[in-house]
Enzyme design. Sequence first.
Site, PDB file in Angstrom:
ATOM      1  N   GLU A   1       2.507   7.448   1.807  1.00  0.00           N
ATOM      2  CA  GLU A   1       3.335   6.340   1.305  1.00  0.00           C
ATOM      3  C   GLU A   1       4.736   6.900   1.182  1.00  0.00           C
ATOM      4  O   GLU A   1       5.028   7.653   0.242  1.00  0.00           O
ATOM      5  CB  GLU A   1       2.847   5.880  -0.078  1.00  0.00           C
TER       6      GLU A   1
ATOM      7  N   CYS B   1      10.035   2.608  -4.344  1.00  0.00           N
ATOM      8  CA  CYS B   1      10.131   2.572  -2.885  1.00  0.00           C
ATOM      9  C   CYS B   1      10.053   1.132  -2.356  1.00  0.00           C
ATOM     10  O   CYS B   1      10.282   0.904  -1.181  1.00  0.00           O
ATOM     11  CB  CYS B   1       9.058   3.454  -2.252  1.00  0.00           C
TER      12      CYS B   1
END
Length: 480
Positions: free
Chosen positions: A252, A286
Amino acid sequence: MDITSLSVFENRCWVNGQWISAQETLEVKNPLDNSILTTVPVLDDVVIEQALLDAEIAQKKWKNVATGERSRLLRNWFDLLIQHQDELATIMTLEQGKPFKEAKGEIAYAASYVEWFSEEAKRAYGDIIPSNATSEILVFKEAVGVCAAITPWNFPAAMITRKVAPALAAGCTILVKPASETPLTALAIAKLAERAGFPAGVFNVLTGSSTRIGQIFTQSPIVKKLSFTGSTETGVKLMAQSAPTIKKLSLELGGNAPVLVFNSANLDQAVQGVMDTKFRNAGQTCVCANRIYVQSEIYDAFIEKLKVKVEALKVGNGLDPDTDIGPLINRKAILKVEEHIQDALSKGAILVAGKTQNSDANWCVPTLVKDVTQDMLCAKEETFGPFAPIFKFENEAQALAMSNDTEFGLASYVFTQDMNQFIRVSRGLEYGMVGVNTGLISNAAAPFGGVKSSGIGREGSKYGLDEYLEIKYVCIGNIS
Ligand code: ADP
């Protein structure tokens, strides 16, 4: 606030069912004032290698523990996380800086993965595939084995539980290296896992040198899977390091999320959506909006409304209940935000709210800038701070082209009341996730993950369990 008085406080590592210290230590600081909260061990190589061996032995037993029992232990852990929500959130605010109300929200969110996978533990169904009269094709789902996780500081609890909970549900054991900035939340979570009753070696938290632990995890043939959340730069290194041992990987990585606000959008909904996705965790997520594209007809009205909300944000100590924006994680993070603001202004963008320069402290004043263009730094790089750049666009094709003009592909957001448009745009966005008329997309029941340089794999949902399962095909032949 004396952090050591909290019942879940722990500054030793949790390895093979033991709390261990080391001669060498690492300071953990409060980003509010850089004061030292405590120290955590820098484990040496021998201890880390032994932890891997112990996790391998533990996995051989854990994979055979009945799914109902694995589920029950995860449920115990979930209950304990919720019971200790305030204490865990206090530790998180002290080491990470985020407002206490957000930290509490993160604990609930982190726990929701444990709850979700306590239920999914029972549902790792295989398949029987139709073949012919003399054979059967069976598909078994089996635990991958020993897993390792390396996690970031921006969500010190949730980035751990969404890896650990599916791993344990699947019958894997796991070793976690939390970010060096925020190991105390990880250790507090481990303390509650101990109370939940997991067997020794099933879940481990190791602190120390990131690069050294990263090397040992990636080079070891014992580790069958690595799950990493962090920067694309580190993800690339870990992927390369994992190549010789052909590890399964979940990555990720960075994002550069666009928000597309179309003329037909409900303006209040769009403004709230941008506030939610841009300013949560002081812009350090993010999936934070990094580029806000607004269509020309509503451009001025949208900016006026957003300006009012941005100026109302209260910057301060995360433990103060009124705080909306806490300190950023460190000075480097502040300098990056300032660089993006300066770069935009020097290339013709206009300041709408906030400041061009911040003080010496780790604060960053929420800043809004308009008339931003694709050649500016903030269009290309993730800012990771409370800076909202607004771009103007004329039509849908142009908005899509600008949104997709990046190596990243994690989250994206669309605000429109036109049903055909939201379908068209959702299809056109080269991203793993699309929020439509909302800035809040994270959910344990949903598959979180990106495409392009934003990574590989999905976390949460039924797909999140698959990341920790191997498929075994069993062919039964010559049935008479
Ligand atoms: P960020 O810039 O958000 O800190 P990083 O990718 O540097 O992102 O860090 C994410 C996690 O990866 C942290 O736990 C960090 O300690 C760890 N890390 C950083 N560099 C390495 C490396 N070379 N090997 C292994 N882990 C690393």
